[in-house]
Write a protein that holds these residues in place. Structure first.
Motif, PDB file in Angstrom:
ATOM      1  N   GLY A 215       0.823  -1.202   0.000  1.00 55.21           N
ATOM      2  CA  GLY A 215       0.000   0.000   0.000  1.00 55.21           C
ATOM      3  C   GLY A 215       0.857   1.251   0.000  1.00 55.21           C
ATOM      4  N   ALA A 216       0.330   2.308  -0.605  1.00 54.52           N
ATOM      5  CA  ALA A 216       0.996   3.610  -0.607  1.00 54.52           C
ATOM      6  C   ALA A 216       0.006   4.652  -0.138  1.00 54.52           C
ATOM      7  N   ALA A 217       0.480   5.585   0.681  1.00 50.98           N
ATOM      8  CA  ALA A 217      -0.386   6.651   1.182  1.00 50.98           C
ATOM      9  C   ALA A 217       0.410   7.950   1.256  1.00 50.98           C
ATOM     10  N   GLU A 218      -0.304   9.059   1.137  1.00 51.22           N
ATOM     11  CA  GLU A 218       0.332  10.381   1.159  1.00 51.22           C
ATOM     12  C   GLU A 218      -0.341  11.255   2.203  1.00 51.22           C
ATOM     13  N   ARG A 219       0.481  11.849   3.042  1.00 48.98           N
ATOM     14  CA  ARG A 219       0.004  12.820   4.033  1.00 48.98           C
ATOM     15  C   ARG A 219       1.053  13.909   4.194  1.00 48.98           C
ATOM     16  N   GLY A 220       0.590  15.146   4.205  1.00 46.97           N
ATOM     17  CA  GLY A 220       1.487  16.267   4.454  1.00 46.97           C
ATOM     18  C   GLY A 220       2.645  16.337   3.488  1.00 46.97           C
ATOM     19  N   GLY A 221       2.418  15.944   2.238  1.00 47.93           N
ATOM     20  CA  GLY A 221       3.476  16.001   1.235  1.00 47.93           C
ATOM     21  C   GLY A 221       4.457  14.852   1.302  1.00 47.93           C
ATOM     22  N   ARG A 222       4.233  13.871   2.166  1.00 53.27           N
ATOM     23  CA  ARG A 222       5.113  12.719   2.281  1.00 53.27           C
ATOM     24  C   ARG A 222       4.364  11.468   1.825  1.00 53.27           C
ATOM     25  N   THR A 223       5.009  10.670   0.959  1.00 54.68           N
ATOM     26  CA  THR A 223       4.416   9.429   0.478  1.00 54.68           C
ATOM     27  C   THR A 223       5.176   8.251   1.063  1.00 54.68           C
ATOM     28  N   LEU A 224       4.446   7.361   1.715  1.00 52.85           N
ATOM     29  CA  LEU A 224       5.039   6.171   2.315  1.00 52.85           C
ATOM     30  C   LEU A 224       4.515   4.913   1.641  1.00 52.85           C
ATOM     31  N   LEU A 225       5.333   3.874   1.674  1.00 52.84           N
ATOM     32  CA  LEU A 225       4.983   2.560   1.160  1.00 52.84           C
ATOM     33  C   LEU A 225       5.060   1.550   2.298  1.00 52.84           C
ATOM     34  N   ALA A 226       4.115   0.639   2.343  1.00 52.45           N
ATOM     35  CA  ALA A 226       4.162  -0.457   3.306  1.00 52.45           C
ATOM     36  C   ALA A 226       3.814  -1.752   2.584  1.00 52.45           C
ATOM     37  N   THR A 227       4.684  -2.725   2.690  1.00 50.60           N
ATOM     38  CA  THR A 227       4.435  -4.054   2.125  1.00 50.60           C
ATOM     39  C   THR A 227       4.341  -5.061   3.253  1.00 50.60           C
ATOM     40  N   VAL A 228       3.309  -5.892   3.205  1.00 55.37           N
ATOM     41  CA  VAL A 228       3.089  -6.925   4.220  1.00 55.37           C
ATOM     42  C   VAL A 228       2.910  -8.256   3.505  1.00 55.37           C
ATOM     43  N   MET A 229       3.649  -9.279   3.949  1.00 56.99           N
ATOM     44  CA  MET A 229       3.579 -10.598   3.329  1.00 56.99           C
ATOM     45  C   MET A 229       3.258 -11.666   4.364  1.00 56.99           C
TER      46      MET A 229
END
Length: 382
Positions: free
Chosen positions: A268-282
């Motif tokens: 998943g990717a999400a953006e808040r306050g001009g910052r984009t983060l990625l999180a992968t879960v397996m």
């Protein structure tokens, strides 16, 4: 190695699904990325087993997944990880690599009339969007089928347009190497389970980061509802199976997956306050919705920790057109030195394979073909 009880590994009770996933990950042909060393691409700490988090971090959320990664999509900093380079079956999250490889080749307005041969060779129980021979589709339609419903039929049609499944798989392997995804071995273009097909939380994060730089990729993975062509000029509605779309603040995409062997996988990717983060879960070991809950919790943690926690590694930059790679650093790469270390160290996969051989002898893995739960969406196999 000491004798292992039928349902335990290193003193830890494993679920049946976990045993199946580990078995598939161990079955990689000799000479592939699952050789005897766990990769340290992106930094030495990312090659270690267990959870890696830097100083200054808030408390991590509780997780039960075999592997996960939280990273800053812009800087490439890996904020925290667990078994980042552990090779596991990826399920339909491998479609991100398929899109990275094939999506740029065709204009979205290009049309293709499907023939029966385009749909040949799909695995039994494949997830389908409902592509039918004799109907004309745009490339745009087909990519919506790939991203919203994880349609293996849409993948096969696009692969046929690209010169066939075998050619597409070879190009996906080449693209993985270019992206520094050394844990990934592609056997099927759609993520359907095959012996030896593996990726890692680190590699899936690379695929998502690369894909989001393409405006069309970003559009498709963020689309919640769309109309899809049907016979007689009619259409039917598609709804994205990514459960965080519309429910998680700032969510962009990217891709989920499920097979019997892989369990649930998600980036998943999400953006808040001009910052984009990625999180992968397996591969959460229990809980159908757990893959989404853990991804959401890890993203929340990442937004709190970003700028405060020391990174434990970086997302590697792609190999240049000339084939060169960044120079390596012996320590965790910094923002100025986006380097990738060469693979080194003992392999967690090799030990897992040995342990699983004992489990096979006890017949535990005979349960790998158990029926899937009948909850909505659980019929998906890639």
């Amino acid at each position: 190695m000491p004798e292992i009880p039928p349902t335990k590994f290193n003193g830890r009770t494993l679920s049946r699904r976990t045993l199946v996933g580990l078995a598939a990950a161990a079955a990689v042909p000799a000479g592939t990325a699952a050789a005897a060393a766990r990769s340290t691409v992106g930094g030495e700490r990312l090659g270690r087993s267990g959870t890696q988090v830097g100083s200054g971090a808030p408390a991590l959320p509780s997780t039960n997944s075999l592997a996960w990664v939280v990273a800053d999509a812009d800087s490439g900093d890996v904020l925290a990880a667990r078994n980042a380079h552990q090779q596991l079956p990826p399920a339909s999250t491998l479609k991100m690599l398929f899109a990275d490889t094939v999506l740029p080749k065709f204009k979205k307005t290009q049309k293709h009339k499907v023939v029966a041969a385009d749909l040949a060779g799909m695995g039994g129980g494949s997830s389908l969007v409902g592509v039918e021979a004799g109907i004309m589709y745009t490339v745009h339609d087909l990519w919506l089928g790939v991203f919203l419903r994880s349609g293996n039929d849409a993948v096969h049609v696009l692969a046929a347009m690209n010169g066939g499944i075998d050619k597409t798989i070879e190009e996906m392997r080449a693209r993985a190497k270019q992206l520094r995804a050394d844990d990934t071995h592609v056997v099927s273009a759609d993520g359907y389970d095959h012996p030896g097909q593996v990726s890692s939380a680190y590699d899936l994060t690379l695929f998502a980061r690369a894909g989001l730089q393409n405006a069309d990729f970003r559009e498709y993975c963020s689309t919640r509802i769309a109309e899809f062509p049907a016979e007689g000029g009619k259409t039917f509605q598609l709804q994205n199976t990514n459960r965080l779309l519309g429910s998680y603040s700032g969510i962009i995409g990217v891709k989920n997956g499920y097979t019997t062997n892989a369990g649930n996988t998600f980036t998943g990717a999400a953006e808040r306050g001009g910052r984009t983060l990625l999180a992968t879960v397996m591969h959460p070991q229990y809980g159908y919705d757990e893959v989404y809950k853990e991804a959401a919790a890890l993203l929340d943690w990442g937004f709190e920790a970003a700028g405060e926690v020391d990174p434990v590694g970086v997302l590697a930059e792609p190999v240049s057109a000339a084939g060169s790679r960044p120079t390596a650093s012996a320590n965790v790469p910094t923002t100025e030195n986006r380097a990738s270390a060469t693979p080194s160290g003992p392999s967690g996969l090799a030990g897992t394979a040995a342990a699983l051989s004992a489990l096979v002898a006890g017949g535990v893995l005979a349960l790998r073909r158990r029926p899937q739960p009948k909850a909505v969406g659980r019929r998906r196999r890639a």
